[in-house]
Design an enzyme around this catalytic site. Structure first.
Site, PDB file in Angstrom:
ATOM      1  N   ASP A   1       5.197   4.167   6.041  1.00  0.00           N
ATOM      2  CA  ASP A   1       5.039   3.395   5.397  1.00  0.00           C
ATOM      3  C   ASP A   1       6.484   3.551   4.328  1.00  0.00           C
ATOM      4  O   ASP A   1       6.843   4.738   5.309  1.00  0.00           O
ATOM      5  CB  ASP A   1       3.653   4.609   4.581  1.00  0.00           C
ATOM      6  CG  ASP A   1       3.912   4.238   2.758  1.00  0.00           C
ATOM      7  OD1 ASP A   1       4.740   3.562   2.979  1.00  0.00           O
ATOM      8  OD2 ASP A   1       2.611   4.592   2.016  1.00  0.00           O
ATOM      9  N   HIS A   2       7.334   2.429   4.261  1.00  0.00           N
ATOM     10  CA  HIS A   2       8.672   2.213   4.293  1.00  0.00           C
ATOM     11  C   HIS A   2       8.826   3.057   3.008  1.00  0.00           C
ATOM     12  O   HIS A   2      10.294   4.156   2.791  1.00  0.00           O
ATOM     13  CB  HIS A   2       8.627   1.264   3.851  1.00  0.00           C
ATOM     14  CG  HIS A   2       8.571  -0.236   2.697  1.00  0.00           C
ATOM     15  ND1 HIS A   2       8.066  -0.361   2.809  1.00  0.00           N
ATOM     16  CD2 HIS A   2       9.647   0.012   1.792  1.00  0.00           C
ATOM     17  CE1 HIS A   2       8.402  -0.774   1.515  1.00  0.00           C
ATOM     18  NE2 HIS A   2       9.253  -0.642   1.010  1.00  0.00           N
TER      19      HIS A   2
ATOM     20  N   HIS B   1       1.789   3.094  -0.618  1.00  0.00           N
ATOM     21  CA  HIS B   1       2.824   4.060  -1.564  1.00  0.00           C
ATOM     22  C   HIS B   1       2.775   4.865  -2.470  1.00  0.00           C
ATOM     23  O   HIS B   1       2.968   5.996  -1.958  1.00  0.00           O
ATOM     24  CB  HIS B   1       3.820   2.796  -1.759  1.00  0.00           C
ATOM     25  CG  HIS B   1       3.724   1.459  -0.549  1.00  0.00           C
ATOM     26  ND1 HIS B   1       4.814   1.967   0.310  1.00  0.00           N
ATOM     27  CD2 HIS B   1       4.582   0.020  -1.078  1.00  0.00           C
ATOM     28  CE1 HIS B   1       4.468   0.602   1.134  1.00  0.00           C
ATOM     29  NE2 HIS B   1       4.204  -0.111   0.636  1.00  0.00           N
TER      30      HIS B   1
HETATM   31  C1  BG6 Z   1       5.253  -3.651   0.811  1.00  0.00           C
HETATM   32  C2  BG6 Z   1       4.325  -4.641  -0.416  1.00  0.00           C
HETATM   33  O1  BG6 Z   1       4.927  -2.917   1.086  1.00  0.00           O
HETATM   34  O2  BG6 Z   1       6.010  -2.734  -0.522  1.00  0.00           O
HETATM   35  C3  BG6 Z   1       4.821  -5.563  -1.454  1.00  0.00           C
HETATM   36  O3  BG6 Z   1       3.456  -5.303   0.314  1.00  0.00           O
HETATM   37  C4  BG6 Z   1       6.478  -4.500  -2.180  1.00  0.00           C
HETATM   38  O4  BG6 Z   1       4.049  -6.318  -1.566  1.00  0.00           O
HETATM   39  C5  BG6 Z   1       6.875  -3.848  -1.551  1.00  0.00           C
HETATM   40  O5  BG6 Z   1       6.743  -5.521  -2.530  1.00  0.00           O
HETATM   41  C6  BG6 Z   1       7.570  -3.023  -2.222  1.00  0.00           C
HETATM   42  O6  BG6 Z   1       8.089  -2.672  -1.427  1.00  0.00           O
HETATM   43  P1  BG6 Z   1      10.245  -2.174  -1.671  1.00  0.00           P
HETATM   44  O7  BG6 Z   1      10.752  -1.302  -1.019  1.00  0.00           O
HETATM   45  O8  BG6 Z   1      10.987  -3.427  -2.569  1.00  0.00           O
HETATM   46  O9  BG6 Z   1       9.984  -1.187  -3.139  1.00  0.00           O
END
Ligand code: BG6
Length: 497
Positions: free
Chosen positions: A184-185, A247
């Site tokens: 989960d980034h 997230h």
């Molecule tokens: C991803 C989703 O996991 O996270 C995207 O699939 C989303 O739809 C993105 O735009 C948002 O990540 P960040 O790091 O730009 O907030």
């Protein structure tokens, strides 16, 4: 003292789905930066796998291009890719592919002195994962004789509770949990990790961090982007699967969890699982009392006109997919009893902001006059993006002879600590090479998150949505979301203030 091998273990990263966007946009720059900063071994190797026919040189060129294109300007030039970059072309369902892969791995490893550390990275749609995992098992690639083998699984982790369970089962037939890294980034973002530090390295917040002092918590991830070229995936996913299951529930868990007994993978993840288990189940027949959905129509974002969701490429003209949701979570435990967590996220909103706002209870008796009439509550905001910051709002006396008060802010911008924060993939890749699973999702955690959301997903599939589109691009979401909070006598916080 740690040996060089422990600090920078030589390893081979095998990317399934290597011709895809994720490899170019996220993995290529991350590897190039790690290599520039000497954070990975000079013997680190990459093997790409996909159906597109590339030579090794084509694949290297593609990675190089990705690294150049997707390195943010403030992060300097990307470094050179590792010396060994190979490509294997084939179909994930073809056993011959795995035989070729084994050959390439053995060739790389024999030159490296027989060191077998392998990372299999599934940058593939979840439907492809069980088959790849099965073949890795059948071909004996899931266990290393001289080193370790780990598998990284990208989100989405399944489509619902049942499919996540099946995916877990298929992974566990071949790999042990300690080999599995579910990404989960958001957990790799500096400010998200700072939630641990803010809460558990400071004595002043934790005593207030409970139902006695907190009125409610608001978590928002507002995006200005639309669905882009990802409609094929997004039409099936929608905002709950795309953002909430992972997230947003992670942000909620980090905010709500108890202090872990140690700051290490299993202790941290066990506490997060307990939070998910404490979330009150949504009644399937009254999901709308707990969750509001929305879909954007045409509008103006950052001064430019943009199409509505239904007008985007590859989106059905009558699509029922939600691009916005606001959900009320109730955490039924001692710490949070009676403190709702209001969580919202949407695409094509007015601003790009991710933040957690802890709104404290008001003072029991008001003596002072505030310009707005009402004495506002103290709020602690943890700003995740775009500016990374922690900000505490409190009341101060306006200089003069009357005792009027005004809200002021104590701000800590993360940038004051120096280095620009990076995309999370670098940190995650290094953690995989070190075998540290703290910032990865455990199998039971992924399932619990699905269990929480499943009733709403099912209810939304069954019942027709309100008249979609119900918010214009460039706004703060549907009006129904405002009423949703008003029902509880509360208001959404102005984003970013
Ligand atoms: C991803 C989703 O996991 O996270 C995207 O699939 C989303 O739809 C993105 O735009 C948002 O990540 P960040 O790091 O730009 O907030």
């Amino acid at each position: 003292m740690k040996t060089e091998e422990e600090i920078r273990p030589p390893a081979t990263l095998v990317i399934f789905g290597a011709s895809g966007d994720l490899t170019r946009r996220l993995l290529a720059p991350a590897i190039a930066h790690l290599s520039r900063d000497g954070a990975i071994s000079p013997e680190f190797a990459i093997v790409g796998i996909a159906r597109t026919s590339y030579s090794d040189a084509d694949f290297r060129e593609r990675l190089d291009e990705g690294a150049r294109e997707f390195t943010p300007r403030d992060q300097g030039r990307p470094g050179e890719l590792p010396a060994v970059v190979r490509y294997v072309c084939g179909d994930f369902g073809d056993p011959a592919l795995y035989a070729s892969l084994r050959g390439v791995l053995e060739e790389i490893e024999s030159k490296r002195g027989g060191q077998h550390n392998r990372i299999f990275y599934l940058a593939t749609p979840p439907e492809a994962d069980p088959e790849i995992v099965r073949f890795l098992g059948e071909q004996g690639l899931s266990r290393a004789e001289n080193g370790w083998t780990r598998i990284v699984v990208e989100k989405p982790f399944g489509h619902d509770l049942d499919s996540a369970r099946m995916l877990n089962e298929s992974l566990r037939t071949v790999f042990e949990e300690r080999q599995i890294y579910r990404i989960d980034h958001y957990l790799a973002k500096e400010t998200v990790q700072n939630i641990f530090v803010l809460r558990f390295a400071n004595g002043i917040f934790e005593p207030l961090w409970n139902q006695r002092y907190v009125d409610h918590v608001q978590i928002a991830v507002a995006e200005t982007i639309g669905v882009g070229h990802r409609a094929g995936y997004y039409e099936e996913a929608g905002v709950l699967r795309d953002m909430f299951q992972n997230h947003l529930l992670q942000l909620l868990c980090l905010t709500a969890m108890e202090p872990p007994v140690k700051f290490e993978a299993d202790a941290v993840r066990a506490e997060k699982v307990k939070v998910l288990q404490s979330i009150r189940p949504f009644p399937a027949d009254a999901a709308d009392d707990w969750a509001v959905r929305g879909q954007y129509g045409p509008g103006v974002v950052d001064g430019k006109p943009v199409p509505g969701y239904r007008e985007e490429e590859n989106v059905a003209p009558d699509s029922r997919t939600a691009t916005y949701a606001a959900v009320k979570f109730v955490v039924d435990n001692w710490r949070w009893s009676g403190v709702p967590f209001y969580v919202r996220s949407g695409k094509r909103m007015a601003k790009r902001i991710s933040e957690i706002a802890i709104e404290f209870k008001s003072v029991p008796h008001h003596y002072f006059r505030h310009e707005s009439g009402e004495l506002p509550p103290n709020v602690l905001r943890l700003r995740i993006q775009p500016e990374e910051a922690v900000s505490l709002k409190f009341e101060a006396k306006i200089p003069g002879t009357v005792a009027d008060v005004e809200s002021v802010y104590m701000d800590f911008p993360y940038s004051s600590l120096g280095a620009a924060s990076r995309g999370g993939y670098e940190r995650l890749l290094v953690d995989v090479t070190h075998g540290d699973q703290t910032l990865f999702i455990r199998g039971d955690e992924a399932e619990e998150a699905w269990r929480v959301l499943d009733p709403v997903l099912k209810a939304w599939e069954k019942e027709s949505p309100p008249a979609f589109p119900n918010y214009a691009a460039g706004t703060l979401g549907p009006e129904a979301a405002d009423r949703f909070l008003e029902k509880d006598g509360r208001r959404w916080r102005t984003l970013g203030k």
